[in-house]
Scaffold this motif. Structure first.
Motif, PDB file in Angstrom:
ATOM      1  N   CYS A 135       0.745  -1.426   0.090  1.00 61.43           N
ATOM      2  CA  CYS A 135      -0.078  -0.051   0.092  1.00 61.43           C
ATOM      3  C   CYS A 135       0.912   1.215   0.083  1.00 61.43           C
ATOM      4  CB  CYS A 135      -1.035   0.023   1.265  1.00 61.43           C
ATOM      5  SG  CYS A 135       0.025   0.230   2.923  1.00 61.43           S
ATOM      6  N   THR A 136       0.354   2.429  -0.086  1.00 63.77           N
ATOM      7  CA  THR A 136       1.022   3.767   0.073  1.00 63.77           C
ATOM      8  C   THR A 136       0.362   4.525   1.139  1.00 63.77           C
ATOM      9  OG1 THR A 136      -0.614   4.648  -1.598  1.00 63.77           O
ATOM     10  CG2 THR A 136       1.164   3.355  -2.843  1.00 63.77           C
ATOM     11  N   PRO A 137       1.020   4.572   2.346  1.00 65.89           N
ATOM     12  CA  PRO A 137       0.584   5.023   3.467  1.00 65.89           C
ATOM     13  C   PRO A 137       0.597   6.697   3.229  1.00 65.89           C
ATOM     14  CG  PRO A 137       1.711   3.750   4.012  1.00 65.89           C
ATOM     15  CD  PRO A 137       2.138   3.503   2.555  1.00 65.89           C
ATOM     16  N   ASN A 138       1.715   7.283   2.438  1.00 64.45           N
ATOM     17  CA  ASN A 138       1.478   8.737   2.123  1.00 64.45           C
ATOM     18  C   ASN A 138       0.838   8.956   0.938  1.00 64.45           C
ATOM     19  OD1 ASN A 138       3.536   9.781   3.948  1.00 64.45           O
ATOM     20  ND2 ASN A 138       5.120   9.582   2.764  1.00 64.45           N
ATOM     21  N   GLY A 139       0.208  10.087   1.165  1.00 65.98           N
ATOM     22  CA  GLY A 139      -0.741  10.582  -0.139  1.00 65.98           C
ATOM     23  C   GLY A 139      -0.158  10.753  -1.358  1.00 65.98           C
ATOM     24  N   THR A 140      -0.843  10.175  -2.270  1.00 66.92           N
ATOM     25  CA  THR A 140      -0.443  10.350  -3.712  1.00 66.92           C
ATOM     26  C   THR A 140      -1.218  11.410  -4.325  1.00 66.92           C
ATOM     27  OG1 THR A 140      -1.922   8.750  -4.547  1.00 66.92           O
ATOM     28  CG2 THR A 140       0.204   8.018  -3.890  1.00 66.92           C
ATOM     29  N   LYS A 141      -0.418  11.954  -5.318  1.00 66.67           N
ATOM     30  CA  LYS A 141      -1.446  13.139  -6.096  1.00 66.67           C
ATOM     31  C   LYS A 141      -2.565  12.583  -6.764  1.00 66.67           C
ATOM     32  CE  LYS A 141      -1.503  17.399  -6.962  1.00 66.67           C
ATOM     33  NZ  LYS A 141      -0.836  18.108  -8.441  1.00 66.67           N
ATOM     34  N   VAL A 142      -3.760  13.224  -6.702  1.00 66.06           N
ATOM     35  CA  VAL A 142      -5.073  12.757  -7.244  1.00 66.06           C
ATOM     36  C   VAL A 142      -5.165  12.954  -8.567  1.00 66.06           C
ATOM     37  CG1 VAL A 142      -7.219  13.392  -7.650  1.00 66.06           C
ATOM     38  CG2 VAL A 142      -6.257  13.461  -5.134  1.00 66.06           C
ATOM     39  N   ASN A 143      -4.320  13.888  -9.248  1.00 65.67           N
ATOM     40  CA  ASN A 143      -4.608  14.027 -10.736  1.00 65.67           C
ATOM     41  C   ASN A 143      -3.428  13.868 -11.698  1.00 65.67           C
ATOM     42  OD1 ASN A 143      -3.335  16.550  -9.523  1.00 65.67           O
ATOM     43  ND2 ASN A 143      -4.017  17.806 -11.148  1.00 65.67           N
ATOM     44  N   TYR A 144      -2.432  12.791 -11.195  1.00 68.78           N
ATOM     45  CA  TYR A 144      -1.510  12.506 -12.229  1.00 68.78           C
ATOM     46  C   TYR A 144      -2.010  11.440 -13.332  1.00 68.78           C
ATOM     47  CZ  TYR A 144       2.279  14.602  -9.149  1.00 68.78           C
ATOM     48  OH  TYR A 144       3.189  15.343  -8.529  1.00 68.78           O
ATOM     49  N   HIS A 145      -1.489  11.754 -14.432  1.00 72.74           N
ATOM     50  CA  HIS A 145      -1.620  10.633 -15.611  1.00 72.74           C
ATOM     51  C   HIS A 145      -3.336  10.290 -15.872  1.00 72.74           C
ATOM     52  CE1 HIS A 145       2.277  10.321 -14.529  1.00 72.74           C
ATOM     53  NE2 HIS A 145       2.230   9.737 -13.482  1.00 72.74           N
ATOM     54  N   LEU A 146      -4.083  11.416 -15.852  1.00 72.36           N
ATOM     55  CA  LEU A 146      -5.616  11.110 -15.574  1.00 72.36           C
ATOM     56  C   LEU A 146      -5.909  10.274 -16.885  1.00 72.36           C
ATOM     57  CD1 LEU A 146      -6.733  14.776 -14.963  1.00 72.36           C
ATOM     58  CD2 LEU A 146      -6.686  12.917 -13.610  1.00 72.36           C
ATOM     59  N   LYS A 147      -5.401  10.462 -18.003  1.00 70.85           N
ATOM     60  CA  LYS A 147      -5.723   9.856 -19.176  1.00 70.85           C
ATOM     61  C   LYS A 147      -5.620   8.323 -18.968  1.00 70.85           C
ATOM     62  CE  LYS A 147      -5.490  13.384 -22.512  1.00 70.85           C
ATOM     63  NZ  LYS A 147      -4.615  14.042 -23.776  1.00 70.85           N
ATOM     64  N   GLU A 148      -4.878   7.803 -18.458  1.00 75.87           N
ATOM     65  CA  GLU A 148      -4.454   6.354 -18.168  1.00 75.87           C
ATOM     66  C   GLU A 148      -4.478   6.146 -16.762  1.00 75.87           C
ATOM     67  OE1 GLU A 148       0.068   5.110 -18.778  1.00 75.87           O
ATOM     68  OE2 GLU A 148      -0.062   7.014 -19.943  1.00 75.87           O
ATOM     69  N   GLN A 149      -5.107   6.708 -15.842  1.00 79.95           N
ATOM     70  CA  GLN A 149      -5.137   6.549 -14.543  1.00 79.95           C
ATOM     71  C   GLN A 149      -5.807   5.195 -14.041  1.00 79.95           C
ATOM     72  OE1 GLN A 149      -7.664   9.487 -11.758  1.00 79.95           O
ATOM     73  NE2 GLN A 149      -5.659   9.949 -11.197  1.00 79.95           N
ATOM     74  N   TYR A 150      -6.705   4.825 -14.862  1.00 80.00           N
ATOM     75  CA  TYR A 150      -7.292   3.455 -14.480  1.00 80.00           C
ATOM     76  C   TYR A 150      -6.282   2.383 -14.744  1.00 80.00           C
ATOM     77  CZ  TYR A 150     -10.012  -0.883 -14.744  1.00 80.00           C
ATOM     78  OH  TYR A 150     -10.082  -2.195 -14.563  1.00 80.00           O
ATOM     79  N   ASP A 151      -5.788   2.345 -15.827  1.00 81.73           N
ATOM     80  CA  ASP A 151      -4.537   1.495 -15.797  1.00 81.73           C
ATOM     81  C   ASP A 151      -3.636   1.315 -15.081  1.00 81.73           C
ATOM     82  OD1 ASP A 151      -6.035   0.623 -18.338  1.00 81.73           O
ATOM     83  OD2 ASP A 151      -4.822   2.099 -19.671  1.00 81.73           O
ATOM     84  N   MET A 152      -3.178   2.460 -14.824  1.00 81.35           N
ATOM     85  CA  MET A 152      -2.194   2.745 -13.728  1.00 81.35           C
ATOM     86  C   MET A 152      -2.538   2.041 -12.180  1.00 81.35           C
ATOM     87  SD  MET A 152      -0.062   6.087 -11.914  1.00 81.35           S
ATOM     88  CE  MET A 152      -1.773   6.647 -11.457  1.00 81.35           C
ATOM     89  N   TYR A 153      -3.799   2.271 -11.729  1.00 75.43           N
ATOM     90  CA  TYR A 153      -4.367   1.800 -10.834  1.00 75.43           C
ATOM     91  C   TYR A 153      -4.443   0.467 -10.751  1.00 75.43           C
ATOM     92  CZ  TYR A 153      -5.365   6.430  -8.994  1.00 75.43           C
ATOM     93  OH  TYR A 153      -5.257   7.659  -8.515  1.00 75.43           O
ATOM     94  N   LYS A 154      -4.721  -0.205 -11.963  1.00 80.23           N
ATOM     95  CA  LYS A 154      -5.220  -1.599 -12.125  1.00 80.23           C
ATOM     96  C   LYS A 154      -3.834  -2.280 -12.207  1.00 80.23           C
ATOM     97  CE  LYS A 154      -7.986  -4.926 -13.343  1.00 80.23           C
ATOM     98  NZ  LYS A 154      -7.245  -6.177 -13.121  1.00 80.23           N
ATOM     99  N   ALA A 155      -2.667  -1.748 -12.470  1.00 81.28           N
ATOM    100  CA  ALA A 155      -1.336  -2.311 -12.516  1.00 81.28           C
ATOM    101  C   ALA A 155      -1.050  -2.328 -11.166  1.00 81.28           C
ATOM    102  CB  ALA A 155      -0.397  -1.446 -13.269  1.00 81.28           C
ATOM    103  N   MET A 156      -1.372  -1.542 -10.117  1.00 86.10           N
ATOM    104  CA  MET A 156      -1.103  -1.459  -9.015  1.00 86.10           C
ATOM    105  C   MET A 156      -1.578  -2.406  -8.346  1.00 86.10           C
ATOM    106  SD  MET A 156      -0.863   2.761  -8.041  1.00 86.10           S
ATOM    107  CE  MET A 156      -0.586   2.410  -6.513  1.00 86.10           C
ATOM    108  N   HIS A 157      -2.909  -2.773  -8.365  1.00 87.76           N
ATOM    109  CA  HIS A 157      -3.575  -3.667  -7.695  1.00 87.76           C
ATOM    110  C   HIS A 157      -3.424  -5.281  -8.054  1.00 87.76           C
ATOM    111  CE1 HIS A 157      -7.170  -6.655  -8.093  1.00 87.76           C
ATOM    112  NE2 HIS A 157      -7.496  -5.966  -6.682  1.00 87.76           N
TER     113      HIS A 157
END
Length: 503
Positions: free
Chosen positions: A315-337
Motif C-alpha cells: 500500500c501507499t500510506p503517504n498521500g499520492t497526487k490525485v490528478n497525475y496521469h488522468l488519461k491512463e489513471q485507471y490502467d495505472m491503478y489496475k497495474a498497482m492492484h
C-alpha cells in the motif's frame, strides 16, 4: 587510521493521551550504518522509544502529554557500556527535539568528550527558517536555529547526509578539519553559525541496503504500528523508492529538504532490498513511504512488474497526487492492484478550489477527485483519503464544505487532520509573521494538536473536537453503505475507537 565507535539513535516520543503512536524502523540511521561499517567503524543503533515502549512519563498534566520511551538511567547505561566517540541523533519531527536534547545532555554527563551531532528533517527545516529570519527580521521568526540550541549539541547536519556523515566520522577519527563538510553546521558564537550548503545525492543507487539486521525488527512487528496502522500483516517492510516532489504545497517540508526533482532508485536496486529483507524477516506486507510514488508512471509500472513476482500485499500510506496521469489513471491503478496493492491513499486536502489554489498552492482541480476515487475502486483498490482543516485564511464554512464534499466523494476511509504548521514551511513562517498562535501554544511541539487560530473557533480544544467528530462521521459511512467492504477493510467488530486508530 583510527576507527570510531558510533552510536546512532532515535529519541523518545512525545505523545498525547489516547492517541495511536506509530513507530517504525529509523530508515535514515539504517542507511548510515552500512557506510560506516564498510569503512571499519563500529556502529550501535538504538531506538529508545521502541525499547521503552511500555514506559510513559507524564510531563504535562494540563494537556495530558507523555514521554514514551526509555528512562534516563537506561540511556546513560547504554552510552556508558558502548562508550562511543560519536553519537548521531535523528530528529524527524520537532516533537522529538526535547528528547534529543535529553540524550545529548545524558551523553555529556557520561563523557564530556563524546561528539554529539543532531540531524534529520527537523534540523534541516529549522535552518530554512533561520535563513528566512536573517533575510527578513520583520517576519518575527527567532534569530537563531531553534532546534540546534543548547550546549550539549556539538554539531548539526542538514540535507541528504549519508555520505557527508561518513566524511564527518572519518574526519573526527583522523583528527582532521570538519569545517567544510557539506551540510554541517558549526557554532561560532552565541546565535552564530557556519552553515555549509547541504549536498544532494543525485544517484540514489549509491545508497546501501538498509541495515535492518542491526535493530530489533521483531519488536516493531510485535507492536505493529507502522505508517499505515491497519495493514494486512504486522510484519511490514517500509521502503522508499524515491526522493523529492515536484509540488510546492505550503504545508509540506519535502521540497525544501529533497527538492522539486523526483529522483528514483533503479527497479533492480529497490528489488534487491525487498527480496533480501522479505526473506530475512519473513515479511508479510510492503508499505511504500514515498512522498509521490505515482509521479513517474514508467518507473511505477516497472516496479509493479517486479512486485507481482513477490506476491505480497502492499500500500501507499503517504498521500499520492490525485490528478497525475488522468488519461491512463485507471490502467495505472489496475497495474498497482494486480501487483498486490490493496489500498492507495489520495492526498485531497480540501474540497474547496479557493483553498487549494490560494492557500495550499496545490495544483489540483476539485473535479478530478471523485473520478480518481472511482477509478481506483474500479481497479480493485481500497481508497483512503487525506484532508486538512484549519488553514490560515480558510473560513469555517469552507471547512464544512470540505467535510461535506468528502462525505460524498466515495472514498472508503478518511483522515481529517488538524493543520500542523511544520517548521520550514510557508505556513509556519506565516504563523509567526501574523502571530496566529493560540495563546500558550507557540512553543508546542505537536503534529496532532491545534497550534494556530482557526476561523469560527474560540478555543483550540473546540476545533480539535470538530475535526475528531468529522473523522468519526466520515469513517462510519462505509459501514452504513457497504458492510461487507467495511469488514474487508477493518475486520469484524470495529468501533469508533478502533476506527480512529486504523485510519
Amino acid at each position: 587510521m583510527k576507527r570510531s565507535k558510533v552510536l546512532l539513535c532515535a529519541p523518545n516520543l512525545l505523545v498525547n493521551e489516547g492517541e495511536l503512536n506509530r513507530i517504525e524502523p529509523p530508515l535514515g540511521l539504517l542507511l548510515f550504518a552500512p557506510l560506516l561499517i564498510k569503512d571499519g567503524h563500529e556502529v550501535l543503533i538504538k531506538d529508545f522509544a521502541l525499547e521503552g515502549w511500555d514506559i510513559e512519563k507524564l510531563i504535562d498534566s494540563k494537556n495530558k502529554r507523555y514521554l514514551k520511551g526509555q528512562t534516563d538511567e537506561y540511556i546513560a547505561k547504554t552510552i556508558s557500556d558502548f562508550n562511543p566517540d560519536i553519537i548521531g541523533i535523528s530528529v524527524l519531527y520537532s516533537s522529538l527535539i526535547d528528547s534529543a536534547k535529553d540524550v545529548a545532555r545524558i551523553a555529556k554527563r557520561v563523557n564530556p568528550n563524546i561528539k554529539v551531532i543532531v540531524g534529520g528533517n527537523c534540523i534541516s527545516n529549522s535552518v530554512v527558517d533561520y535563513k528566512y529570519a536573517k533575510a527578513d527580521p520583520g517576519m518575527g521568526l527567532p534569530d537563531y536555529i531553534t532546534h540546534f540550541e543548547g550546549e550539549d549539541f556539538d554539531y548539526a547536519m542538514t540535507g541528504e547526509a549519508e555520505y557527508p556523515f561518513l566524511d564527518f566520522v572519518n574526519a573526527i577519527s583522523r583528527n582532521q578539519d570538519v569545517s567544510n563538510i557539506p551540510g554541517l553546521i558549526i557554532k561560532t558564537g552565541p546565535k552564530k553559525y557556519k552553515i555549509n550548503p547541504a549536498s544532494v545525492l543525485t544517484d540514489l543507487n549509491r545508497l546501501p541496503r538498509p541495515a535492518r539486521h542491526l535493530i530489533d525488527m521483531e519488536a516493531y512487528f510485535k507492536i505493529g504500528h507502522f505508517h499505515s496502522s491497519k495493514s494486512r500483516s504486522k510484519r511490514v517492510l517500509s521502503v522508499m523508492c524515491s526522493r523529492g516532489c515536484p509540488e510546492k504545497c505550503t504545508f509540506c517540508t519535502t521540497p525544501e529538504v529533497y527538492g522539486n526533482l523526483t529522483r528514483w532508485r533503479s527497479t533492480e536496486h529497490i528489488m534487491d532490498e525487498i527480496k533480501n529483507h522479505v526473506k530475512e524477516f519473513k515479511i508479510g506486507e510492503i508499505q511504500f513511504n514515498d512522498d509521490t510514488l505515482t509521479v513517474n508512471k514508467n518507473n511505477l509500472y516497472a516496479l509493479c512488474k517486479e512486485l507481482d513476482k513477490i506476491g505480497l500485499p502492499w500500500c501507499t500510506p503517504n498521500g499520492t497526487k490525485v490528478n497525475y496521469h488522468l488519461k491512463e489513471q485507471y490502467d495505472m491503478y489496475k497495474a498497482m492492484h494486480d501487483s498486490g496493492a490493496y489500498q492507495i491513499t489520495l492526498a485531497c486536502e480540501s474540497g474547496v478550489q479557493r483553498v487549494l489554489d490560494n492557500i495550499i498552492n496545490k495544483r489540483l482541480p476539485v473535479e478530478t477527485i471523485m473520478p480518481a476515487i472511482e477509478r481506483a475502486k474500479r481497479a480493485g483498490l481500497l481508497v483512503h483519503t487525506f484532508w486538512i482543516l484549519g488553514f490560515p485564511g480558510e473560513t469555517r464554512e469552507e471547512m464544512q464544505q470540505t467535510i461535506d464534499f468528502a462525505l460524498q466523494c466515495g472514498a472508503d476511509s478518511f483522515s481529517f487532520s488538524v493543520l500542523a504548521p511544520l517548521p520550514g514551511t510557508p505556513i509556519y513562517r506565516q504563523a509567526y509573521k501574523q502571530n496566529l498562535w493560540w495563546e500558550g501554544r507557540e512553543s508546542f511541539n505537536s503534529l496532532r494538536t491545534s497550534l494556530i487560530k482557526v476561523d469560527g473557533f474560540d478555543k483550540p480544544q473546540d476545533f480539535e473536537k470538530f475535526v475528531y467528530d468529522a473523522n468519526i462521521k466520515a469513517n462510519l459511512i462505509l459501514k452504513q453503505n457497504n458492510p461487507k467492504r467495511f469488514e474487508y477493510k477493518y475486520g469484524k467488530n470495529a468501533d469508533e475507537t478502533s476506527l480512529m486508530k486504523q485510519t
